[in-house]
Design a protein around this motif. Structure first.
Motif, PDB file in Angstrom:
ATOM      1  N   TYR A 573       5.765  -9.168  -8.549  1.00  0.00           N
ATOM      2  CA  TYR A 573       6.042  -7.775  -8.198  1.00  0.00           C
ATOM      3  C   TYR A 573       4.835  -6.886  -8.461  1.00  0.00           C
ATOM      4  O   TYR A 573       4.594  -5.907  -7.740  1.00  0.00           O
ATOM      5  N   GLY A 574       4.056  -7.221  -9.484  1.00  0.00           N
ATOM      6  CA  GLY A 574       2.804  -6.499  -9.677  1.00  0.00           C
ATOM      7  C   GLY A 574       1.862  -6.720  -8.503  1.00  0.00           C
ATOM      8  O   GLY A 574       1.198  -5.782  -8.046  1.00  0.00           O
ATOM      9  N   LEU A 575       1.798  -7.935  -7.986  1.00  0.00           N
ATOM     10  CA  LEU A 575       0.955  -8.232  -6.839  1.00  0.00           C
ATOM     11  C   LEU A 575       1.448  -7.486  -5.599  1.00  0.00           C
ATOM     12  O   LEU A 575       0.640  -6.936  -4.828  1.00  0.00           O
ATOM     13  N   ILE A 576       2.748  -7.470  -5.402  1.00  0.00           N
ATOM     14  CA  ILE A 576       3.313  -6.757  -4.244  1.00  0.00           C
ATOM     15  C   ILE A 576       2.950  -5.277  -4.299  1.00  0.00           C
ATOM     16  O   ILE A 576       2.511  -4.682  -3.303  1.00  0.00           O
ATOM     17  N   GLU A 577       3.112  -4.666  -5.465  1.00  0.00           N
ATOM     18  CA  GLU A 577       2.773  -3.250  -5.617  1.00  0.00           C
ATOM     19  C   GLU A 577       1.287  -3.023  -5.400  1.00  0.00           C
ATOM     20  O   GLU A 577       0.876  -2.049  -4.747  1.00  0.00           O
ATOM     21  N   MET A 579      -0.694  -4.575  -3.573  1.00  0.00           N
ATOM     22  CA  MET A 579      -1.075  -4.757  -2.176  1.00  0.00           C
ATOM     23  C   MET A 579      -0.339  -3.808  -1.231  1.00  0.00           C
ATOM     24  O   MET A 579      -0.427  -3.965  -0.011  1.00  0.00           O
ATOM     25  N   GLY A 580       0.373  -2.826  -1.800  1.00  0.00           N
ATOM     26  CA  GLY A 580       0.919  -1.765  -0.958  1.00  0.00           C
ATOM     27  C   GLY A 580       2.403  -1.810  -0.699  1.00  0.00           C
ATOM     28  O   GLY A 580       2.903  -1.068   0.146  1.00  0.00           O
ATOM     29  N   GLY A 581       3.145  -2.671  -1.388  1.00  0.00           N
ATOM     30  CA  GLY A 581       4.592  -2.681  -1.244  1.00  0.00           C
ATOM     31  C   GLY A 581       5.115  -3.838  -0.404  1.00  0.00           C
ATOM     32  O   GLY A 581       4.371  -4.661   0.132  1.00  0.00           O
TER      33      GLY A 581
END
Length: 774
Positions: A573-577, A579-581
């Motif tokens: 989820y840190g990676l998703i955030e 990279m912009g959601g």
């Protein structure tokens, strides 16, 4: 290279009734399918077909080559001739070693050189036919008329050779090893062979191939005494008649039989990585008779429970064979290295002894196997995992380098990067395997925080990683992958440290486990080399492996920018955030699987099995297909996983798309064919995928069983319409290990159309970094 095709399409959810736990007893148990031991022996699977026991010390198998990357295991299905039969092998590795104590049954004039694949008749190689392999047994008919059969005990290789009438001989080639022609400086030193008064042939050598300086000792006995023995020293110099010993570097012995065909000739050979006494003790403990067939039956029986750990019905016959074969390959390594008296070679150069009832192991391919192999064993073989974890703790404490990296026969090869030996420890602790984890902590702490502690290439740049938050690309090679993998090891160590009360260290490691952010350029959405001054490599191309030409090494470890972008397993989820959601991350995943499947000329052969830029034949992003579940699109996971299961594995020698890597590729198949996968083993949850079969029964130990049902499952129903756990509807796209390991029934309702609602809600998505999304 796999041709890309459109796969990511629609979905639908619906729940079906699942049988409750008592229904298990009323259902006919699926039959076990016989594995195909030749899967992976062609292509670049690097497996071997010979005889071994689960996690056994001896892997007695035919060798067909020693000089090509394709023959890292010593065997390649297409070679067409056999050199002989050696006692130790590596399964699926990308580097070769072992192949100790080659036995060559011959007739006619003695030949001392092996010859080549192209011209086998010029040496002792033999063309062959009628090859057969089963768990614990191998046989083949050689062109010279000798029928060779192999079986094994825990520490002994058993041979049975049936010669035609007349004379024959056995050549014992102690000069045989991987990459024979690179013997400069000498790859073998301190070799010796001798016959004892009772006729036992003993020998030893020190090998400097991959595991530099490892020792191997052997003790070999024959069912019939030879008529004479001839020893050969360096340069194949024949020793005087009557010689009973020879020493040097490249040694051979020939055991002559004037009437070799009088009756089958049996050989039993024990090995030890410790000393001559260890080899002789191992031989004495197991070699109490000459009944080859009884040993063969025992070897086959040793595989019954491991191969029965998962039984399936449905799917195709080839898929059922692949499942059993994958279970076989997943339980070959780590390999036993402690002698019958408990002694083993420590990573500190000393000889140690395991406690009563314990065992020591070698062949820990941890950069590969922490991902799925160790989690699979935790599920299906918890007692074995207890033994492995106790051993890893001891060896971690003994090693001057701390957490295990890639230990082989008492030597830390430090192959690959990171110190991933912490991951199986943290995973086992999180999943309830009791052990003295605190005993490993001083060594883990030293590797994490003492930047003056001795290291090898696997942990370069730790000081900069700690100070700057990343490994700079202008200071160390493979800097991007190092940063990410060090961060994952920090995450695993932090969880383990917290569990044993090391709260301050755990907090520091938790903070540092976020360092992956510093090599992911959020503005372009890619893992990108970064220099010590904070600037990024430009111009950037995610297909390239590095920013500078040779002799500078790559910026990624067996990967490029595409594959390294999704390396993060512990903070999705840190990676998703970062990279912009959700939408941007999902689009980036789509792009990964749909990009042109091109690689630069300097790409290593390990990057194989391409679907777009996703490389299934290597480990860094083998979890990537499951990441769709974290953005609420598990239907895309289901489609892609089904595709990978059916396209990347075949019931064929060229049936594994890349190196099996001590069972990691096989463990991925077992998990994914069951319909679940441990994206982050330390999180102790499984992300659901797309089961291949209509029914699977998984033995969990202590009489517990997991039943996975998918009634009516077919090739055209890859999508999950609904899930039930023990009769209760489950909307989540994941399930915790703590629930699964209790046993029960996980029931999938499969569909030809995707259900985009299943697993879409934030509360239905898998946890990562100890938190849910949102």
């Amino acid at each position: 290279m796999i041709n890309r095709r459109e796969l990511l399409a629609g979905s639908a959810i619906g729940m079906a009734a699942a049988a409750a736990i008592p229904a298990v007893a009323r259902t006919k148990t699926p039959r076990r399918t016989v594995p195909n031991l030749f899967v992976g022996t062609g292509g670049t699977g690097h497996t071997y077909p010979g005889a071994t026991r689960p996690f056994g010390m001896v892997q007695l198998s035919p060798d067909t080559g020693v000089e090509r990357w394709e023959t890292c295991s010593g065997y390649h299905q297409g070679d067409g001739s056999i050199l002989g039969f050696s006692h130790t092998h590596l399964s699926g590795t990308g580097i070769g070693d072992m192949l100790d104590v080659l036995v060559v049954p011959g007739r006619g004039a003695v030949k001392l050189i092996p010859g080549s694949v192209e011209a086998p008749d010029k040496g002792y190689r033999q063309r062959f036919s009628n090859e057969e392999a089963q768990p614990g047994y191998y046989r083949v008919l050689l062109q010279n008329g000798v029928a060779a059969e192999l079986t094994v005990g825990e520490r002994i290789g058993w041979h049975r050779y049936t010669f035609p009438s007349g004379g024959g001989h056995l050549l014992i080639d102690l000069s045989h090893l991987v990459l024979d022609k690179s013997d400069n400086p000498p790859l073998i030193r301190n070799a010796m062979m001798a016959t004892l008064a009772d006729g036992t042939l003993i020998g030893r050598r020190q090998v400097f191939r991959w595991a530099k300086g490892r020792w191997i000792q052997f003790a070999l006995q024959l069912s019939r005494a030879p008529d004479r023995v001839t020893f050969y020293g360096d340069g194949d110099e024949v020793q005087p008649d009557g010689a009973t010993a020879v020493a040097g570097q490249r040694l051979k012995a020939v055991l002559h039989y004037d009437d070799a065909g009088a009756s089958p000739l049996l050989v039993r050979c024990a090995v030890s990585a410790v000393d001559d006494d260890g080899a002789r003790a191992n031989l004495a403990a197991e070699a109490t008779h000459w009944d080859f067939d009884s040993v063969c039956r025992e070897a086959a029986a040793s595989w019954a429970a491991p191969l029965d750990s998962v039984r399936v019905t449905g799917g195709s016959e080839d898929q059922r064979v692949l499942m059993t074969t994958a279970l076989y390959h997943a339980q070959l390594a780590p390999t036993l290295v402690s002698d019958v008296d408990g002694r083993y070679p420590g990573l500190d150069g000393e000889t140690h002894r395991v406690p009563a009832g314990g065992a020591a192991y070698s062949t820990y391919s941890l950069w590969d196997t922490y991902r799925a192999l160790h989690p699979l064993l935790t599920l299906i073989a918890p007692e074995r995992v207890k033994s492995l974890i106790d051993d890893m703790i001891r060896q971690t404490a003994q090693s001057p380098y701390g957490p295990l990296v890639w230990p082989l026969q008492g030597k830390e090869t430090a192959t690959m990067i990171g110190w991933h030996g912490v991951v199986p420890l943290a995973e086992a602790q999180a999943k309830g395997i009791e052990a003295d984890y605190a005993a490993a902590w001083p060594a883990i702490r030293r590797r994490s925080f003492d930047f003056d502690a001795p290291d090898k290439d696997n942990s370069k740049g730790r000081d900069l990683y700690d100070r700057l938050g990343y490994v700079p690309a202008d200071k160390w090679w493979e800097s991007v992958s190092r940063t990410q993998e060090y961060a994952y090891d920090d995450w695993a160590s932090s969880r383990l440290g917290a569990a044993i009360g090391q709260k301050n260290d755990a907090a520091r490691l938790t903070r540092r486990s976020g360092n992956w952010r510093n090599v992911i350029d959020g503005t372009i959405g890619f893992a990108r080399p970064r220099f010590a001054d904070g600037s990024w490599w430009t111009p950037y191309d995610p297909v390239q492996l590095g920013h500078m030409p040779k002799p500078w090494w790559r910026d990624y470890t067996e990967a490029n920018g595409w594959q390294a972008t999704f390396l993060n397993q512990h903070d999705v989820y840190g990676l998703i955030e970062h990279m912009g959601g959700d939408a941007k991350f999902e689009a980036k995943l789509d792009a990964l699987f749909n990009a042109p499947s091109t690689l630069p000329d300097n790409a290593p052969p390990d990057i194989s099995g391409l679907v777009g830029q996703y490389a299934h034949g290597n480990e860094p992003d083998q979890h990537a297909a499951y990441l769709y579940a974290y953005v609420g699109a598990p239907w895309k996971t289901q489609a892609m996983v089904r595709r990978l299961c059916t396209e990347m594995y075949k019931n064929d020698p060229d049936g594994i798309i890349g190196n099996d890597d001590c069972g990691q590729m096989s463990a991925w198949y077992v998990f994914s064919a069951l319909g679940l996968y441990p994206v982050d083993p330390v999180e102790a949850v499984y992300v659901l995928g797309s089961p291949l079969f209509e029914r699977a029964e998984v033995a969990l130990g202590k009489g517990r069983a997991l039943v996975i049902e998918a009634p009516g499952n077919r090739p055209d129903t890859p999508y999950v319409a609904g899930v039930e756990w023990n009769g209760q509807r489950r909307d989540k796209s994941w399930i915790p290990h703590a629930e699964l390991v209790k046993g029960g029934t996980l029931r999938f309702t499969m569909s030809a159309k995707p259900n985009r609602a299943f697993g879409h809600a934030l509360a239905s998505r898998p946890p990562s970094n100890g938190r849910q999304p949102g």
